[in-house]
Design a protein around this motif. Structure first.
Motif, short mmCIF file in Angstrom:
data_model
loop_
_atom_site.label_atom_id
_atom_site.label_comp_id
_atom_site.label_asym_id
_atom_site.label_seq_id
_atom_site.Cartn_x
_atom_site.Cartn_y
_atom_site.Cartn_z
N UNK A 21 4.26 0.23 53.51
CA UNK A 21 4.14 -1.19 53.84
C UNK A 21 2.93 -1.82 53.15
N UNK A 22 2.88 -1.73 51.85
CA UNK A 22 1.76 -2.29 51.10
C UNK A 22 2.28 -3.11 49.92
N UNK A 23 1.39 -3.99 49.40
CA UNK A 23 1.67 -4.76 48.18
C UNK A 23 3.03 -5.47 48.27
N UNK A 24 3.28 -6.10 49.42
CA UNK A 24 4.54 -6.83 49.63
C UNK A 24 5.77 -5.95 49.45
N UNK A 25 5.61 -4.67 49.69
CA UNK A 25 6.71 -3.72 49.53
C UNK A 25 6.97 -3.00 50.85
N UNK A 26 8.18 -3.10 51.35
CA UNK A 26 8.57 -2.39 52.57
C UNK A 26 9.71 -1.44 52.23
N UNK A 27 9.43 -0.16 52.19
CA UNK A 27 10.45 0.84 51.87
C UNK A 27 10.42 1.92 52.94
N UNK A 28 11.59 2.35 53.38
CA UNK A 28 11.71 3.34 54.43
C UNK A 28 12.52 4.54 53.94
N UNK A 29 12.20 5.69 54.49
CA UNK A 29 12.95 6.90 54.14
C UNK A 29 13.01 7.83 55.34
N UNK A 30 13.91 8.78 55.28
CA UNK A 30 14.06 9.79 56.33
C UNK A 30 13.94 11.17 55.69
N UNK A 31 13.27 12.08 56.39
CA UNK A 31 13.16 13.45 55.93
C UNK A 31 13.89 14.37 56.89
N UNK A 32 14.80 15.18 56.38
CA UNK A 32 15.56 16.12 57.21
C UNK A 32 15.06 17.53 56.92
N UNK A 33 14.61 18.23 57.97
CA UNK A 33 14.06 19.57 57.78
C UNK A 33 15.16 20.58 57.49
N UNK A 34 14.92 21.39 56.45
CA UNK A 34 15.85 22.45 56.09
C UNK A 34 15.48 23.73 56.84
N UNK A 35 16.29 24.77 56.73
CA UNK A 35 16.05 26.02 57.45
C UNK A 35 14.75 26.70 57.03
#
Length: 224
Positions: free
Chosen positions: A143-157
């Motif tokens: 959430x910086x420099x007029x940029x809002x980007x979201x992501x999800x991390x899925x844990x592997x085995x």
């Protein structure tokens, strides 16, 4: 070898949230970051064992190892006021032994088995502790420099995380080149653990955020 190489180079530059940074700037022995550094070298050894030594990589391994040993020497010198906080004295000889053998293994191109080390100071990555301590799903945001980007991390085995763009959670994410459907769930990278996932995601956004901008800051002409 991306994440492991990045972790090694971040230590070489003594960037924040690295083992060498904590040791140098805050005079504190962070065991979690210690293992993160050690495992980055072990992983790089595994990936490059059958290849000629990379000068940049080898220089970073040599430099970080020598700096860590310098700090340990200062800590144990009666003539120096430098003192490492939270230093595990009971494992001091095991720490020095492990560092030396891991670095030596890197230059020889030899992968060391965990059982070759003293079980009194186990590597949490091989003991399965890292995967158990980390959440199954990560919510990442920038959430910086007029940029809002979201992501999800899925844990592997194996405890690593698969990071993908989270378009559904960011209804205002616009891409000047790709359609919303094409962007949704786009795979970004693999991260070795939760802590690295956040750092690597920020680095990814800073290096690739040009087409991604918050709709709040776009004019109606831009949206069209």
């Amino acid at each position: 070898m991306g994440p492991s190489f990045q972790e090694l180079m971040r230590n070489a530059r003594a960037e924040e949230n690295t083992f060498l940074y904590m040791l140098h700037e805050e005079a504190r022995f962070d065991q979690r970051l210690f293992w993160k550094y050690v495992n980055s070298i072990m992983e790089l050894t595994r990936l490059t064992a059958d290849q000629p030594l990379d000068r940049e990589m080898a220089s970073a391994v040599s430099f970080t190892y020598s700096k860590i040993m310098e700090h340990l020497q200062w800590h144990h010198s009666d003539r120096d006021v430098y003192e490492i906080q939270q230093f595990p004295y009971e494992y001091a000889h095991l720490i020095v032994d492990r560092l030396g053998r891991v670095v030596d293994g890197f230059f020889k191109g030899t992968m060391l088995e965990e059982k070759s080390f003293d079980e009194k100071f186990p590597n949490p990555a091989f003991a399965g502790e890292m995967a158990e301590e980390q959440p199954a799903v990560l919510q990442l945001g920038y959430y910086k420099q007029n940029t809002n980007v979201y992501a999800i991390g899925f844990r592997e085995e194996d405890g690593t995380y698969r990071i993908v763009l989270n378009e559904e959670e960011d209804r205002e994410l616009l891409d000047s080149r790709l359609s919303r459907r094409e962007v949704e769930g786009t795979y970004l990278f693999m991260a070795p653990n939760a802590s690295s996932a956040h750092q690597l995601f920020h680095e990814w956004v800073m290096g690739n955020h040009t087409p991604y901008r918050s709709a709040i800051n776009l004019s109606s002409e831009d949206v069209e």
